[in-house]
Design an enzyme around this catalytic site. Structure first.
Site: not given
Length: 427
Positions: A131, A200, A225-226, A386
């Site tokens: 990322f 991560d 938040y995912k 995605r």
């Protein structure tokens, strides 16, 4: 192999022991939400909890609530809940700051340890498809520490583990392809080569079973938040293995990481343990929301916990892949995610020979929400559609209907309308 029908999805849902977990969430009736890998859905409990913090704890308790409502301990309490999901022991993980800030802390600490133990090691290794914020932080720290950041292609990092590598920085589930690393195997290989690992967990915490201590990982960070359903801007978390946690100071020596914050001495003395990775004042409203989000995952513990959630996640993504093969073979789509379930996280990414952004916008307009990730055009990387599969609230019938809607968008060519090509600030 018999072609699957919509009633097969209904039958799978009727037999799903995890189906009641969906009732924990507020979900629009006309939406199939396949973007929990970017932002989790809203738990029903969150609004009332945040309202209580606002009107009672803040509104009536005022500053007294740091003690009476336990605000001061919330980063540790929520951290201990997340620890149950990622194989950490109590009081080894704390919620604080953002993923980027926490990466800065742990990568700095890892480099300090490497410099003390093996000063000849001057290289940080990561992947080009990691990322971007992770790479930006690594670039900055490499420059500050007089080191070098080397980027390899996905899956090639272990081949670069030579005696000049200080730290291996990887995301356990690749945000683009959804490819999943065997954390224990990769960590063991890194340690055998003399390197430390920084993981991560942004796309794995709450999505796949994680065992940080079992894998003997060194450092880990992740977002709230995912798959943890903490809401937009939810705080992140940080974990450090017990063998490292007290060795060095992390560089952001804020007052909440002090051994005695309310003594108010002018000199900094780091707390013992993971508390030293705290920094500034915690964001209480966001922490309260994240607490509710994490509770939605812990509600699965009587049903088998993360292992049961993982089985359903695999079933949902396997179903999606099969339906793409059965129903969309006439269209220029390619599955970019490993077909082997053991090698993928909880998402499936597709490439499209055309304007993938427009296809996704047309799909969203019809109530199926996934997301689009652009590829690096300078390297010829493909754009990706995605789709995330969050087993807490997704049903098998949602997968059937999502693929049928994608087929309708492609068959009709509606995605070619100019309105779907217009890009917003967030894509």
């Amino acid at each position: 192999m018999t072609t699957l029908q919509r009633q097969d999805g209904l039958a799978l849902d009727a037999a799903d022991r995890l189906a009641p977990l969906r009732e924990q969430f507020t979900l629009p009736d006309d939406v199939i939400y396949l973007d929990g890998n970017s932002l989790g859905a809203l738990p029903r409990a969150t609004a009332a909890r945040v309202q209580t913090v606002l009107t009672e704890e803040w509104g009536e308790g005022l500053i007294r609530s740091w003690n009476t409502a336990g605000w001061i301990d919330l980063p540790r309490r929520v951290g201990n809940k997340i620890a149950r999901l990622v194989g950490a022991a109590p009081d080894e993980l704390v919620v604080t700051d953002s993923t980027s800030i926490n990466l800065y802390k742990v990568l700095s600490a890892a480099l300090a340890i490497a410099r003390a133990d093996a000063p000849q090691r001057r290289v940080i290794v990561s992947e080009r498809e990691n990322f971007p914020t992770d790479l930006y932080m690594a670039q900055s720290l490499a420059a500050q520490h007089g080191m070098q950041l080397e980027l390899v292609e996905q899956g090639q990092a272990l081949g670069r583990l030579r005696d000049d590598v200080a730290v291996l920085l990887l995301t356990q589930v690749n945000y683009r392809s959804g490819a999943l690393y065997d954390m224990a195997a990769v960590t063991a290989a890194a340690h055998a080569a003399g390197a430390l690992t920084v993981w991560d967990l942004a796309h794995s915490a709450g999505a796949v079973p994680v065992d940080l201590n079992g894998a003997q990982a060194d450092f880990a960070i992740g977002c709230g938040y995912k798959y943890l359903n903490g809401g937009p801007g939810a705080p992140a978390f940080v974990w450090v293995h017990a063998r490292h946690v007290n060795r060095v100071e992390q560089p952001l020596s804020g007052w909440h990481g002090h051994a005695a914050p309310f003594v108010f001495t002018p000199d900094y003395r780091p707390a013992q343990g993971i508390a030293r990775y705290l920094c500034g004042t915690p964001t209480l409203l966001s922490l309260a929301a994240l607490d509710c989000g994490v509770d939605t995952l812990l509600a699965a513990e009587p049903m088998g916990g993360m292992q049961a959630l993982r089985r359903k996640s695999v079933a949902l993504s396997d179903l999606f892949i099969r339906l793409v093969h059965e129903q969309l073979s006439a269209h220029p789509l390619t599955i970019a995610t490993p077909l082997d379930a053991a090698r993928r996280g909880s998402q499936v990414s597709l490439t499209f020979d055309g304007d993938g952004y427009a296809v996704m916008q047309a799909l969203i307009a019809r109530g199926v929400i996934g997301d689009f990730r652009a590829g690096d055009k300078t390297r010829g990387d493909a754009d990706l559609l995605r789709f995330g599969f969050t087993p807490l609230y997704l049903r098998h019938i949602d997968v059937f209907d999502a693929v049928q809607t994608l087929r309708d968008v492609l068959d009709s060519g509606v995605w070619r309308e100019a309105r779907f090509a217009r890009k917003g600030a967030v894509t």
